[in-house]
Design an enzyme around this catalytic site. Structure first.
Site, PDB file in Angstrom:
ATOM      1  N   LYS A  73       7.810  -0.935 -16.137  1.00  0.00           N
ATOM      2  CA  LYS A  73       9.172  -0.263 -16.427  1.00  0.00           C
ATOM      3  C   LYS A  73       9.668  -0.477 -17.867  1.00  0.00           C
ATOM      4  O   LYS A  73       9.696  -1.621 -18.113  1.00  0.00           O
ATOM      5  CB  LYS A  73      10.173  -0.818 -15.353  1.00  0.00           C
ATOM      6  CG  LYS A  73      11.373  -0.117 -15.310  1.00  0.00           C
ATOM      7  CD  LYS A  73      12.340  -0.660 -14.262  1.00  0.00           C
ATOM      8  CE  LYS A  73      13.759  -0.146 -14.433  1.00  0.00           C
ATOM      9  NZ  LYS A  73      14.668  -0.717 -13.269  1.00  0.00           N
ATOM     10  N   SER A 151      16.545   2.691 -10.795  1.00  0.00           N
ATOM     11  CA  SER A 151      16.204   3.110 -12.009  1.00  0.00           C
ATOM     12  C   SER A 151      14.748   2.898 -12.090  1.00  0.00           C
ATOM     13  O   SER A 151      14.213   3.514 -13.266  1.00  0.00           O
ATOM     14  CB  SER A 151      16.947   2.228 -13.011  1.00  0.00           C
ATOM     15  OG  SER A 151      16.750   0.851 -12.798  1.00  0.00           O
ATOM     16  N   SER A 175      17.682  -0.674  -7.370  1.00  0.00           N
ATOM     17  CA  SER A 175      16.800   0.052  -8.340  1.00  0.00           C
ATOM     18  C   SER A 175      15.290  -0.043  -7.835  1.00  0.00           C
ATOM     19  O   SER A 175      14.442   0.627  -8.714  1.00  0.00           O
ATOM     20  CB  SER A 175      17.004  -0.267  -9.898  1.00  0.00           C
ATOM     21  OG  SER A 175      18.053   0.325 -10.279  1.00  0.00           O
TER      22      SER A 175
END
Length: 368
Positions: A73, A151, A175
């Site tokens: 990520k 996210s 997330s």
């Protein structure tokens, strides 16, 4: 030929261990899938194909995930000499590069993982969707007109679509869990202090943020947690070590459990989609059929409106800190033009929050 995309990380590593495929075979297969699927999904925003191929042909650690391709990520995990843009347009324009691995990525590498790319994320991880202005929206592989959540949306899509079997993610307010749910994969938020946030962070969002992985199987997440858990030098605190490897619990009889569930959003903040209610009820019924005690349960604290206010106070202050850090990187004071409107909104709110109010919010959350 085995369909590598259909195998989880554990199975892919077993093929390498037994000599049925090479690490380079796994990396090339992952690259082919990313190249084929990503134009439509926008899950992977940075690629490191040449480096990954070189690592696959080099002296890889003989860890339990030797040769397994993963993605990172582009927010919570740094990987040496790779871009780190945090979903921000200015950092993208500068092509900001980091010079070290985060502790989690270093541990996954020592387990044998090979990073093939970095994944899309909302700016500074503030939103529960993945559609930064810097890179555009990531699309859910099951329905391109739907969001994968956020996210860690890019990481979730990379796993759900079969690009890679395992992806790094971080979770402050859902997330990892939310995109895992939206994309039909497995996502666990580790206990605070279970996985080191070092060397760059001691804690983030007042302790809300934990980092880990997204996967398609419980055993992959359990194995990855075994490899990544534990304190590092400089950590302000850590969770107690487990009594046994997490992977050893997979498939074990847990005994008769007492399970509570609820099908409504805390505080009545939103309606729960009927499909989600049905899925929760189905899971409850399955657990009950397996001999567990299951009951609908909604402790009053889960609906305490003060929780939301304290949470917003904390992330607003941290948004202000992020904007200040951005100013240092770009060499001038960041303005409203340098971040997305929601980021500026939170940062402005954070600047008006006093130190006493922040400490009170942290204390309220600890009490909750």
């Amino acid at each position: 030929m085995t369909d590598l995309a259909a195998l989880d990380a554990t199975a892919q590593a077993e093929l390498v261990r037994t000599g049925q495929v090479s690490a380079l075979d796994l990396v090339n297969a992952a690259i082919e899938r990313i190249e084929r699927l990503n134009p439509e999904l926008t899950a992977v925003i940075h690629t490191r194909y040449d480096q990954a191929r070189a690592e696959a042909q080099g002296l890889l650690p003989h860890g339990p995930l030797r040769g397994v391709p993963i993605v990172v990520k582009d927010l919570d995990g740094s990987s040496t000499n790779d871009p780190c843009h945090l979903g921000n347009i200015r950092l993208k324009e500068m092509n900001a590069i980091v010079d070290h691995d985060s502790e989690l990525i270093a541990r996954l590498r020592r387990a044998g993982c090979i990073v093939v790319g970095k994944t899309n994320t909302p700016e500074f991880g503030l939103m529960p969707t993945t559609e930064p202005l810097a890179y555009g929206p990531t699309r859910n592989p099951w329905a391109l007109d739907r969001s994968p959540g956020g996210s860690s949306g890019g990481s979730a899509v990379a796993v759900a679509s079969g690009m890679v079997p395992l992806a790094h993610g971080g979770d402050g307010g859902g997330s990892i869990r939310s995109p895992a749910s939206a994309c039909g994969i497995f996502g666990l938020k580790p206990t605070r202090g279970r996985v080191s946030l070092g060397p760059d962070d001691g804690e983030v969002w007042g302790g809300f943020v934990s980092r880990g992985v997204l996967s398609r199987t419980v055993r992959d997440t359990a194995g990855a947690l075994d490899m990544s858990a534990g304190h590092a030098i400089g950590d302000p605190y850590s969770a107690p070590p487990p009594v046994a490897p997490y992977l050893s619990d997979v498939g074990e009889d847990p005994g008769r459990l007492r399970i509570g569930f609820r099908a409504s959003v805390g505080g009545g903040l939103a309606e729960t989609d009927p499909a989600c209610v049905a899925a929760g009820n189905d899971a409850a019924a399955l657990c009950e059929s397996l001999g567990h005690s299951v009951e609908e349960s909604s402790p009053a604290a889960l609906d305490d409106p003060a929780l939301v206010g304290a949470f917003i106070s904390v992330i607003s202050v941290w948004a202000a800190v992020e904007v200040t850090a951005l100013s240092e990187i770009i060499g001038r004071e960041a303005t409203v033009e340098d971040v997305e409107p929601i980021t500026w909104f939170y940062a402005e709110m954070g600047r008006t929050t006093s130190a006493a109010q922040y400490v009170a919010a942290i204390a309220a959350l600890h009490g909750w």
